[in-house]
Scaffold this motif. Structure first.
Motif, short mmCIF file in Angstrom:
data_model
loop_
_atom_site.label_atom_id
_atom_site.label_comp_id
_atom_site.label_asym_id
_atom_site.label_seq_id
_atom_site.Cartn_x
_atom_site.Cartn_y
_atom_site.Cartn_z
N LYS A 7 37.76 38.20 -3.50
CA LYS A 7 36.38 38.44 -3.89
C LYS A 7 35.46 37.35 -3.33
O LYS A 7 34.38 37.64 -2.81
CB LYS A 7 36.24 38.49 -5.42
N ILE A 8 35.89 36.11 -3.43
CA ILE A 8 35.10 34.99 -2.91
C ILE A 8 34.95 35.10 -1.39
O ILE A 8 33.86 34.91 -0.85
CB ILE A 8 35.72 33.64 -3.32
N LYS A 9 36.05 35.45 -0.73
CA LYS A 9 36.02 35.61 0.73
C LYS A 9 35.00 36.66 1.14
O LYS A 9 34.19 36.43 2.04
CB LYS A 9 37.43 36.00 1.20
N TYR A 10 35.01 37.82 0.47
CA TYR A 10 34.06 38.87 0.80
C TYR A 10 32.62 38.45 0.49
O TYR A 10 31.71 38.76 1.24
CB TYR A 10 34.40 40.18 0.07
N MET A 11 32.42 37.75 -0.62
CA MET A 11 31.06 37.29 -0.94
C MET A 11 30.54 36.31 0.12
O MET A 11 29.37 36.37 0.51
CB MET A 11 31.02 36.65 -2.33
N SER A 50 28.97 46.44 7.55
CA SER A 50 29.44 47.73 7.03
C SER A 50 30.80 48.10 7.59
O SER A 50 31.68 48.56 6.86
CB SER A 50 28.42 48.82 7.34
N TYR A 51 31.01 47.88 8.88
CA TYR A 51 32.29 48.23 9.48
C TYR A 51 33.39 47.22 9.16
O TYR A 51 34.54 47.59 9.01
CB TYR A 51 32.16 48.41 10.99
N LEU A 52 33.05 45.95 9.04
CA LEU A 52 34.06 44.94 8.76
C LEU A 52 34.39 44.80 7.28
O LEU A 52 35.54 44.55 6.91
CB LEU A 52 33.61 43.58 9.32
N ASN A 167 36.33 41.07 14.33
CA ASN A 167 37.39 41.71 13.55
C ASN A 167 38.69 40.90 13.66
O ASN A 167 39.41 40.72 12.68
CB ASN A 167 37.60 43.14 14.04
N LYS A 168 38.96 40.40 14.85
CA LYS A 168 40.17 39.60 15.07
C LYS A 168 40.11 38.27 14.33
O LYS A 168 41.07 37.81 13.72
CB LYS A 168 40.35 39.37 16.58
N VAL A 169 38.95 37.64 14.34
CA VAL A 169 38.76 36.33 13.69
C VAL A 169 38.78 36.46 12.17
O VAL A 169 39.43 35.67 11.47
CB VAL A 169 37.45 35.66 14.15
N LEU A 170 38.06 37.45 11.63
CA LEU A 170 37.97 37.58 10.18
C LEU A 170 39.24 38.17 9.56
O LEU A 170 39.50 37.96 8.38
CB LEU A 170 36.77 38.47 9.79
N LYS A 171 40.01 38.91 10.35
CA LYS A 171 41.29 39.49 9.91
C LYS A 171 41.13 40.28 8.61
O LYS A 171 41.89 40.12 7.66
CB LYS A 171 42.35 38.41 9.75
N LEU A 172 40.12 41.14 8.56
CA LEU A 172 39.90 41.97 7.36
C LEU A 172 40.56 43.33 7.49
O LEU A 172 40.90 43.96 6.50
CB LEU A 172 38.39 42.14 7.11
N ASN A 173 40.69 43.85 8.71
CA ASN A 173 41.27 45.19 8.93
C ASN A 173 42.64 45.09 9.55
O ASN A 173 43.00 44.24 10.23
CB ASN A 173 40.35 46.03 9.83
#
Length: 173
Positions: A7-11, A50-52, A167-173
């Motif tokens: 949750k903190i990461k997304y915020m 929105s996409y990430l 996307n590669k750096v944040l590693k969310l997907n």
């Protein structure tokens, strides 16, 4: 990673996209039309969010940006129709862009939903011109299509370049 850390990461990421959008927004004023509207490449931050982060977090990010724009004096509206059709609805649409999946083509992630969202966003601005300014359709189209098309082209190209790396750096997907 536990739920609290997630949750903190997304915020933090949402705050980052808000900050990027707000820093870029004044730069879009270079192309501003006489009664508002510009090639808003600052929207790339919201399309990426929105996409990430997903469409719900993208929507929240977009609405926080909208509120901050008004607080910082970066937005001007001309009545309730202008507020809704020029600001609330378009920003909400951009924030929700992630509801349309990316199209994977020749190793690239193509945001076809961005095209759909920008068409609906343009219609929203046309409605604002109709209701808030009583602008005839031809004048309304002449006023709104160029800057919305410019926004689409610039954001589309930026997305194609930035998204895979982020996307590669944040590693969310």
């Amino acid at each position: 990673m536990n739920t609290q850390n997630t949750k903190i990461k997304y915020m933090v990421y949402m705050a980052m996209f808000v900050a990027i959008q707000l820093v870029l927004e004044p730069m879009t004023k270079i192309t501003e039309m006489p009664h508002g509207g510009n090639i808003a490449f600052s929207l790339i931050a919201l399309f990426l969010a929105s996409y990430l982060l997903g469409p719900i977090r993208g929507l929240i990010t977009a609405l926080v940006c909208l509120g901050a724009q008004f607080v910082l004096g970066l937005a001007t509206y001309y009545g309730i129709a202008s507020l809704f059709f020029d600001y609330v609805l378009p920003m909400a649409l951009v924030g929700l862009c992630g509801i349309f999946p990316l199209w994977h083509f020749k190793g690239m992630d193509i945001p076809w939903g961005m095209v759909i969202i920008m068409i609906i966003k343009t219609i929203s601005h046309l409605l604002a011109g109709w209701f808030a300014f009583q602008t005839p359709l031809q004048g309304n189209l002449t006023y709104n299509i160029p800057y919305n098309l410019g926004t689409l082209v610039v954001c589309f190209v930026l997305f194609i370049v930035i998204y895979p790396r982020l996307n590669k750096v944040l590693k969310l997907n």
